[in-house]
Design an enzyme around this catalytic site. Structure first.
Site, PDB file in Angstrom:
ATOM      1  N   LYS A   1      43.508  60.071  54.356  1.00  0.00           N
ATOM      2  CA  LYS A   1      44.753  60.240  55.114  1.00  0.00           C
ATOM      3  C   LYS A   1      45.340  58.873  55.409  1.00  0.00           C
ATOM      4  CE  LYS A   1      46.094  60.390  59.280  1.00  0.00           C
ATOM      5  NZ  LYS A   1      47.403  59.704  59.089  1.00  0.00           N
TER       6      LYS A   1
ATOM      7  N   GLY B   1      41.582  51.261  61.962  1.00  0.00           N
ATOM      8  CA  GLY B   1      42.709  51.467  62.857  1.00  0.00           C
ATOM      9  C   GLY B   1      42.382  50.919  64.228  1.00  0.00           C
ATOM     10  N   SER B   2      43.027  51.467  65.236  1.00  0.00           N
ATOM     11  CA  SER B   2      42.875  50.892  66.572  1.00  0.00           C
ATOM     12  C   SER B   2      41.558  51.336  67.226  1.00  0.00           C
ATOM     13  CB  SER B   2      44.049  51.328  67.451  1.00  0.00           C
ATOM     14  OG  SER B   2      44.026  52.720  67.588  1.00  0.00           O
ATOM     15  N   THR B   3      41.137  50.581  68.203  1.00  0.00           N
ATOM     16  CA  THR B   3      39.893  50.895  68.905  1.00  0.00           C
ATOM     17  C   THR B   3      40.020  52.224  69.648  1.00  0.00           C
ATOM     18  OG1 THR B   3      39.338  48.567  69.043  1.00  0.00           O
ATOM     19  CG2 THR B   3      38.289  50.008  70.655  1.00  0.00           C
TER      20      THR B   3
ATOM     21  N   GLY C   1      39.540  54.908  67.241  1.00  0.00           N
ATOM     22  CA  GLY C   1      38.139  54.886  66.819  1.00  0.00           C
ATOM     23  C   GLY C   1      37.261  55.679  67.780  1.00  0.00           C
TER      24      GLY C   1
ATOM     25  N   GLU D   1      36.345  50.287  61.415  1.00  0.00           N
ATOM     26  CA  GLU D   1      36.932  48.943  61.335  1.00  0.00           C
ATOM     27  C   GLU D   1      38.098  48.935  62.305  1.00  0.00           C
ATOM     28  OE1 GLU D   1      35.587  46.705  59.593  1.00  0.00           O
ATOM     29  OE2 GLU D   1      34.431  47.805  58.095  1.00  0.00           O
TER      30      GLU D   1
ATOM     31  N   CYS E   1      44.228  42.838  61.521  1.00  0.00           N
ATOM     32  CA  CYS E   1      43.176  42.938  62.530  1.00  0.00           C
ATOM     33  C   CYS E   1      42.445  41.614  62.691  1.00  0.00           C
ATOM     34  CB  CYS E   1      42.194  44.021  62.122  1.00  0.00           C
ATOM     35  SG  CYS E   1      41.646  43.825  60.424  1.00  0.00           S
TER      36      CYS E   1
ATOM     37  N   GLU F   1      45.216  43.151  71.983  1.00  0.00           N
ATOM     38  CA  GLU F   1      45.684  42.936  70.604  1.00  0.00           C
ATOM     39  C   GLU F   1      47.185  43.220  70.541  1.00  0.00           C
ATOM     40  OE1 GLU F   1      44.411  45.748  67.601  1.00  0.00           O
ATOM     41  OE2 GLU F   1      44.104  44.104  66.195  1.00  0.00           O
TER      42      GLU F   1
HETATM   43  P1  NAD Z   1      45.975  53.805  64.724  1.00  0.00           P
HETATM   44  O1  NAD Z   1      44.594  53.902  65.225  1.00  0.00           O
HETATM   45  O2  NAD Z   1      47.073  54.286  65.569  1.00  0.00           O
HETATM   46  O3  NAD Z   1      46.117  54.611  63.353  1.00  0.00           O
HETATM   47  C1  NAD Z   1      45.279  54.378  62.258  1.00  0.00           C
HETATM   48  C2  NAD Z   1      45.162  55.651  61.468  1.00  0.00           C
HETATM   49  O4  NAD Z   1      44.529  56.631  62.289  1.00  0.00           O
HETATM   50  C3  NAD Z   1      46.483  56.262  61.033  1.00  0.00           C
HETATM   51  O5  NAD Z   1      46.314  56.851  59.764  1.00  0.00           O
HETATM   52  C4  NAD Z   1      46.721  57.335  62.074  1.00  0.00           C
HETATM   53  O6  NAD Z   1      47.520  58.387  61.614  1.00  0.00           O
HETATM   54  C5  NAD Z   1      45.304  57.813  62.319  1.00  0.00           C
HETATM   55  N1  NAD Z   1      45.071  58.475  63.603  1.00  0.00           N
HETATM   56  C6  NAD Z   1      45.761  58.343  64.765  1.00  0.00           C
HETATM   57  N2  NAD Z   1      45.233  59.141  65.712  1.00  0.00           N
HETATM   58  C7  NAD Z   1      44.176  59.773  65.151  1.00  0.00           C
HETATM   59  C8  NAD Z   1      43.216  60.707  65.619  1.00  0.00           C
HETATM   60  N3  NAD Z   1      43.236  61.172  66.878  1.00  0.00           N
HETATM   61  N4  NAD Z   1      42.259  61.112  64.775  1.00  0.00           N
HETATM   62  C9  NAD Z   1      42.199  60.670  63.520  1.00  0.00           C
HETATM   63  N5  NAD Z   1      43.094  59.792  63.001  1.00  0.00           N
HETATM   64  C10 NAD Z   1      44.070  59.347  63.810  1.00  0.00           C
HETATM   65  O7  NAD Z   1      46.157  52.303  64.313  1.00  0.00           O
HETATM   66  P2  NAD Z   1      47.434  51.646  63.685  1.00  0.00           P
HETATM   67  O8  NAD Z   1      48.380  51.345  64.788  1.00  0.00           O
HETATM   68  O9  NAD Z   1      47.929  52.435  62.529  1.00  0.00           O
HETATM   69  O10 NAD Z   1      46.817  50.311  63.072  1.00  0.00           O
HETATM   70  C11 NAD Z   1      46.696  49.166  63.789  1.00  0.00           C
HETATM   71  C12 NAD Z   1      45.271  48.990  64.265  1.00  0.00           C
HETATM   72  O11 NAD Z   1      44.370  48.981  63.173  1.00  0.00           O
HETATM   73  C13 NAD Z   1      45.072  47.675  64.959  1.00  0.00           C
HETATM   74  O12 NAD Z   1      44.310  47.856  66.118  1.00  0.00           O
HETATM   75  C14 NAD Z   1      44.297  46.863  63.946  1.00  0.00           C
HETATM   76  O13 NAD Z   1      43.548  45.832  64.474  1.00  0.00           O
HETATM   77  C15 NAD Z   1      43.479  47.893  63.287  1.00  0.00           C
HETATM   78  N6  NAD Z   1      43.018  47.430  61.982  1.00  0.00           N
HETATM   79  C16 NAD Z   1      41.694  47.139  61.809  1.00  0.00           C
HETATM   80  C17 NAD Z   1      41.238  46.654  60.599  1.00  0.00           C
HETATM   81  C18 NAD Z   1      39.792  46.300  60.367  1.00  0.00           C
HETATM   82  O14 NAD Z   1      39.389  46.204  59.228  1.00  0.00           O
HETATM   83  N7  NAD Z   1      39.001  46.113  61.387  1.00  0.00           N
HETATM   84  C19 NAD Z   1      42.129  46.473  59.562  1.00  0.00           C
HETATM   85  C20 NAD Z   1      43.463  46.774  59.780  1.00  0.00           C
HETATM   86  C21 NAD Z   1      43.892  47.268  61.003  1.00  0.00           C
END
Ligand code: NAD
Length: 493
Positions: free
Chosen positions: A177, A230-232, A235, A252, A286, A387
């Site tokens: 996704k 994605g975001s913490t 996560g 991650e 990130c 962040e």
């Molecule tokens: P986000 O967590 O909002 O979304 C990431 C993904 O998760 C998207 O596909 C989103 O649709 C999905 N998502 C949202 N809510 C969900 C839920 N309840 N259940 C399952 N999936 C869900 O993050 P973002 O704003 O898209 O990305 C930015 C974040 O990602 C930043 O915090 C960044 O640091 C982090 N990031 C981490 C890494 C790494 O490798 N550590 C790399 C890139 C980005």
């Protein structure tokens, strides 16, 4: 500019299909906020279809000769390379990344990652354990099964290869996704995978919203593992959602990278590297070096050069090859990043540069933010702790190694960090004590498909890339064989 042909439907069982209820969502070009595509929106029933396709494809894919799996992944890498201009254009239109980066970095890194894991498919070796006399004990690394993968919007194309590469090489089938903001390049990769001969159901892509499709994938009882970037905050939700079937989780998450410049560093290299660390990809990384820590002896000199460089970064249409910084990926995110300027000043911070939408009339419709440099009041200020995920760097000064080490580690995150010094002992000692999954010395934001990528603390757990990723996507299975063991008789009769 020709509009590229876009795939905008779900990809399930090697077919592009509408969502069962016909829903779509809008995807915008962040350069001018024009509508780029209406994309099918996966809901629970669509995720079920995709998981069923992946489950059906799993036994044959897992049983395929690993070299043949590697061959297919390699063909996908070749197809991506051949499609370079088209994929770079799609990625630039969808994310706002400058075309010079999508063409020269993102597509090439995607190709390199798939090639690396193509070669890894038949090197997923097991071990023989020297156990008790008369027994042969061997351990194979078996694929986990059906893997869900949830990806953010900052590097959608590259992350597609980071996630698909090892999962497929290890013999898993996948339901991915993408973020709702940026689903288009992954759909193109899926099309290329079908064209080079991947069997139906091995790769499935379900664009949709996180709280609906993503959440459901994390909860799904027939998904064996979920790999998330994605975001913490998300996560944590994923860990909770996974509890139903105790699926394996890899996270991650966010970061707040410390980037430390010592008094003995090569200043010009550090200035350039530190600008790359925070401004590349508009700071939406990130691992961005978002906390710049300067030794007090060189702080003024460094800042003069750094501010001059930041001022000279060319913002513009990301399709222009001369553009060095494009828009952020969405309006909402632009507003969020700008709001941190207020947070900074409210807590006594000083904006040294930027903090605004650029004045140029042609940039008003896009999601632009000027390169922004903020001097913090104390390392506990919100801008030093949260962040921001934009072209926003916060500067502090320090007196000695102990002080800066404490400052660097004073965060909930532990992903990437860097230091610039010509003192070997200091460099290695700090690297040892920095709480981060990755440390760069006299460079920043380097990565390679063979080198582990991931974090500690609230930056998550598990590693992408290399052997480490192959282990994430396999389970050790221990097999005991009685060759000629003398087994005591437990129940003599
Ligand atoms: P986000 O967590 O909002 O979304 C990431 C993904 O998760 C998207 O596909 C989103 O649709 C999905 N998502 C949202 N809510 C969900 C839920 N309840 N259940 C399952 N999936 C869900 O993050 P973002 O704003 O898209 O990305 C930015 C974040 O990602 C930043 O915090 C960044 O640091 C982090 N990031 C981490 C890494 C790494 O490798 N550590 C790399 C890139 C980005």
């Amino acid at each position: 500019m020709n509009q590229p042909a876009l795939q905008t439907r779900l990809f399930i069982g090697n077919e592009f299909v509408e969502a069962l209820d016909g829903s779509t969502f809008d995807v915008f070009n962040p350069y001018d906020n024009s509508l780029l595509a209406k994309v099918s929106e996966a809901k629970q029933a669509d995720v079920d279809r995709a998981v069923a396709a992946a489950r059906k494809a799993f036994p044959a894919w897992a049983a395929m000769s690993p070299s043949d799996r590697g061959l297919l992944i390699g063909r996908l890498a070749d197809a991506i390379e051949k499609d370079r201009d088209n994929l770079a254009l799609i990625e630039t239109l969808d994310t706002g990344h400058p075309i010079r980066d999508t063409r020269n970095l993102d597509v090439m890194r995607t190709t390199a990652t798939f090639r690396y894991f193509a070669g890894m498919a038949d090197k997923n070796e097991g071990v023989v354990i020297p156990v008790d006399a008369g027994f042969l004990n061997y351990v194979v690394r078996a694929p986990v099964g059906v893997v869900g993968q949830v990806v953010p919007w900052n590097f959608p194309l590259m992350f597609t290869s980071w996630k698909l590469g090892p999962a497929l090489a290890a013999g898993n089938t996948v339901v991915m996704k993408q973020a709702e903001l940026t689903p288009l390049s992954t759909l193109r990769v899926a099309e290329l995978a079908r064209d080079v001969g991947f069997p139906a159901g091995v790769i499935n892509v379900v664009p949709g919203y996180g709280h609906i499709a993503g959440q459901y994938l994390a909860e799904h009882k027939d998904v064996d593992k979920l790999s998330f970037t994605g975001s913490t905050a998300t996560g944590r939700r994923i860990v909770q959602a996974s509890a139903g079937n105790l699926k394996r989780i890899q996270l991650e998450l966010g970061g707040k990278g410390a980037n430390i410049v010592f008094e003995d560093a090569n200043l010009d290299a550090a200035v350039n590297g530190s600008a790359f660390a925070i401004f590349h990809n508009q700071g939406q990384a990130c691992i961005a070096g978002s906390r710049l820590m300067l030794h007090e002896k060189i702080a003024d000199q460094f800042l003069d050069k750094f501010l001059a460089l930041a001022r000279s970064i060319r913002l513009g249409n990301p399709l222009d090859p001369a553009t060095e910084m494009g828009p952020l990926t969405s309006r909402m995110h632009q507003e969020r990043v700008l709001s941190y300027c207020q947070v900074a000043t409210e807590q006594g911070g000083e904006i040294l540069l930027g903090g605004r939408v650029p004045a140029a009339p042609e940039l008003q419709r896009g999601c632009f933010v000027e390169p922004t440099v903020v001097r913090a009041r104390t390392p506990t200020d919100r801008v030093c702790q949260e962040e921001v995920f934009g072209p926003f760097v916060v500067v502090s000064t320090f007196k000695d190694d102990a002080e800066v080490l404490a400052m660097a580690n004073n965060t909930i995150y532990g992903l990437g960090s860097g230091l610039w010094t010509n003192n070997l002992q200091r460099a290695h000692l700090l690297a040892r004590h920095m709480e981060a999954g990755m440390v760069w010395i006299n460079c920043y934001k380097r990565f390679h498909p063979g080198s582990p990528f991931g974090g500690l603390k609230d930056s998550g757990y598990g590693r992408e890339m290399g052997h480490f990723a192959m282990h994430e996507y396999t389970e050790p299975k221990s097999v005991w064989v009685n060759v000629d063991a003398k087994i005591p008789v437990f129940y003599p009769r």
